[in-house]
Scaffold this motif. Structure first.
Motif, PDB file in Angstrom:
ATOM      1  N   PHE A 216       0.827  -1.209   0.000  1.00  0.00           N
ATOM      2  CA  PHE A 216       0.000   0.000   0.000  1.00  0.00           C
ATOM      3  C   PHE A 216       0.863   1.262   0.000  1.00  0.00           C
ATOM      4  O   PHE A 216       0.495   2.269  -0.622  1.00  0.00           O
ATOM      5  N   LEU A 217       2.006   1.241   0.672  1.00  0.00           N
ATOM      6  CA  LEU A 217       2.904   2.398   0.629  1.00  0.00           C
ATOM      7  C   LEU A 217       3.470   2.589  -0.769  1.00  0.00           C
ATOM      8  O   LEU A 217       3.650   3.730  -1.229  1.00  0.00           O
ATOM      9  N   ALA A 218       3.752   1.493  -1.467  1.00  0.00           N
ATOM     10  CA  ALA A 218       4.211   1.601  -2.853  1.00  0.00           C
ATOM     11  C   ALA A 218       3.117   2.182  -3.745  1.00  0.00           C
ATOM     12  O   ALA A 218       3.393   2.994  -4.642  1.00  0.00           O
ATOM     13  N   ALA A 219       1.859   1.790  -3.491  1.00  0.00           N
ATOM     14  CA  ALA A 219       0.751   2.355  -4.267  1.00  0.00           C
ATOM     15  C   ALA A 219       0.545   3.827  -3.947  1.00  0.00           C
ATOM     16  O   ALA A 219       0.227   4.630  -4.837  1.00  0.00           O
ATOM     17  N   VAL A 223       0.431   8.159  -6.307  1.00  0.00           N
ATOM     18  CA  VAL A 223      -0.657   9.141  -6.348  1.00  0.00           C
ATOM     19  C   VAL A 223      -0.098  10.503  -6.774  1.00  0.00           C
ATOM     20  O   VAL A 223       0.947  10.942  -6.275  1.00  0.00           O
ATOM     21  N   ASP A 224      -0.784  11.148  -7.695  1.00  0.00           N
ATOM     22  CA  ASP A 224      -0.328  12.436  -8.226  1.00  0.00           C
ATOM     23  C   ASP A 224      -0.327  13.493  -7.127  1.00  0.00           C
ATOM     24  O   ASP A 224      -1.354  13.792  -6.510  1.00  0.00           O
ATOM     25  N   PRO A 248      -9.130   6.930  -3.324  1.00  0.00           N
ATOM     26  CA  PRO A 248      -9.417   6.618  -4.730  1.00  0.00           C
ATOM     27  C   PRO A 248      -8.164   6.309  -5.534  1.00  0.00           C
ATOM     28  O   PRO A 248      -8.216   5.526  -6.491  1.00  0.00           O
ATOM     29  N   GLY A 249      -7.027   6.898  -5.154  1.00  0.00           N
ATOM     30  CA  GLY A 249      -5.793   6.648  -5.893  1.00  0.00           C
ATOM     31  C   GLY A 249      -5.265   5.235  -5.720  1.00  0.00           C
ATOM     32  O   GLY A 249      -4.562   4.724  -6.599  1.00  0.00           O
ATOM     33  N   ILE A 250      -5.559   4.597  -4.594  1.00  0.00           N
ATOM     34  CA  ILE A 250      -5.080   3.234  -4.357  1.00  0.00           C
ATOM     35  C   ILE A 250      -6.236   2.229  -4.354  1.00  0.00           C
ATOM     36  O   ILE A 250      -6.088   1.112  -3.854  1.00  0.00           O
ATOM     37  N   ARG A 251      -7.367   2.623  -4.923  1.00  0.00           N
ATOM     38  CA  ARG A 251      -8.536   1.749  -4.912  1.00  0.00           C
ATOM     39  C   ARG A 251      -8.261   0.433  -5.619  1.00  0.00           C
ATOM     40  O   ARG A 251      -8.643  -0.647  -5.141  1.00  0.00           O
ATOM     41  N   SER A 252      -7.599   0.485  -6.767  1.00  0.00           N
ATOM     42  CA  SER A 252      -7.339  -0.745  -7.516  1.00  0.00           C
ATOM     43  C   SER A 252      -6.447  -1.692  -6.719  1.00  0.00           C
ATOM     44  O   SER A 252      -6.659  -2.911  -6.716  1.00  0.00           O
TER      45      SER A 252
END
Length: 336
Positions: A216-219, A223-224, A248-252
């Motif tokens: 999750f930290l990598a995701a 994020v922009d 929303p930026g890490i939702r996937s």
């Protein structure tokens, strides 16, 4: 003479001097493209990348695919002296015996309760911890906290169980004495069936929550950052930035990890449950993993225990495909 000098200066300014060809460009040449249709050329060009695949391929071939040959004994009355091929075929008899066994509802209930507790508590805490670490701006503090929460993952379940016994030991465990003094009771936390599941969930949180934040930290790093700056200009607070931009930026990534977690729901972990099980809490501690061990190893019912393990694996596959299809139905990026 002045016209010749100007012409030479113009040519030199465009990278064309006396020692260069006027028609050639000064840009560096690009490496030739490897034709994808020719595998030998493609393999030769990317041979080191294919070499990195070898350990993973060997691991899955030896420990994941090769053992599938033995799954056939779930449909046979396996006798070690006769071998897999020589053992008589019994079809789905072992599955029928398992489903009609009085222990089946208890095993299924215990397994599902632990699975939902871990999924509903430990999984969200991993995301929350990643969000909290992402908000830390002091680099040295962030790295220190990350290191501290990663360390428990590298401890074996034997050490975790031993620490639990020391902390909650009857009469001298520090947490045993503290909690009983606060609550005014005399509860044996290690033997009380009502405290078995909370202890298992707490162990899971302490051991694996920090390690689970890595993905999750990598995701979060993707994020922009311009969105945060625009949100700050619009007056959005920290909570609103997390809710409307970060999540929303890490939702996937959350959906993919959730699908994998749901697929592993019935794998409650043999070592942890086995080490924390005793004669007094066995009624709530018996799950599929420990049942397979007791029936298959200690009682020698190899075919029956294989059928139980195969049932658990098939349920996991169904959960993965079902969760992935459900995610796609709601227009979310699934696992595949």
């Amino acid at each position: 003479m002045s016209q010749l000098t100007d012409a030479l200066a113009s040519n030199i300014g465009h990278g064309q001097g006396p020692g260069t060809d006027a028609g050639k460009s000064s840009k560096p040449r690009k490496p030739p493209k490897v034709p994808r249709g020719k595998f030998s050329v493609h393999f030769a060009h990317y041979k080191w990348l294919y070499l990195l695949l070898v350990p993973g391929v060997v691991y899955f071939a030896v420990f994941r695919y090769a053992p599938m040959y033995g799954v056939s004994i779930a449909f046979k009355d396996y006798v070690p002296f006769l071998g897999v091929n020589g053992s008589p075929w019994v079809g789905t008899q072992h599955f029928q015996d398992f489903f009609s066994n009085p222990d089946f509802p208890r095993l299924l209930g215990n397994t599902l309760i632990l699975a939902f507790l871990n999924l509903g508590i430990a999984f969200p805490l991993t995301i929350v911890l990643a969000l909290l670490l992402n908000e830390v701006r002091l680099s040295i503090l962030k790295r220190t906290v990350q290191t501290l929460v990663y360390i428990p993952h590298f401890l074996s379940w034997t050490i975790v169980a031993s620490l639990s016994f020391l902390l909650f030991a009857l009469d001298f465990g520090p947490l045993f004495l503290f909690l009983n003094n606060v609550m005014g009771t005399n509860i044996d936390f290690l033997s009380d069936p009502n405290w078995f599941r909370p202890l298992i969930v707490l162990q899971e949180i302490w051991k694996n929550t920090g390690w689970g934040t890595i993905i999750f930290l990598a995701a979060l790093a993707t994020v922009d950052q311009d969105q945060y700056e625009a949100a700050i200009i619009d007056g959005a607070g920290r909570f609103r930035r997390v809710w409307h931009i970060t999540l929303p930026g890490i939702r996937s990534t959350i959906i993919v990890m959730l699908i994998l977690a749901i697929g592993q729901m019935l794998n409650t972990g043999f070592e942890q449950i086995y080490l924390m099980t005793n004669a007094l809490n066995r009624s709530v501690a018996d799950v599929f993993d420990t049942y397979v061990y007791f029936v298959g190893i200690t009682q020698g019912a190899y075919s029956y225990s294989t059928a139980v393990g195969l049932f658990k694996s098939l349920v996991g596959i169904v959960l993965i495909f079902g969760t992935n299809a459900l995610a796609k139905r709601f227009n979310q990026s699934g696992l595949f």
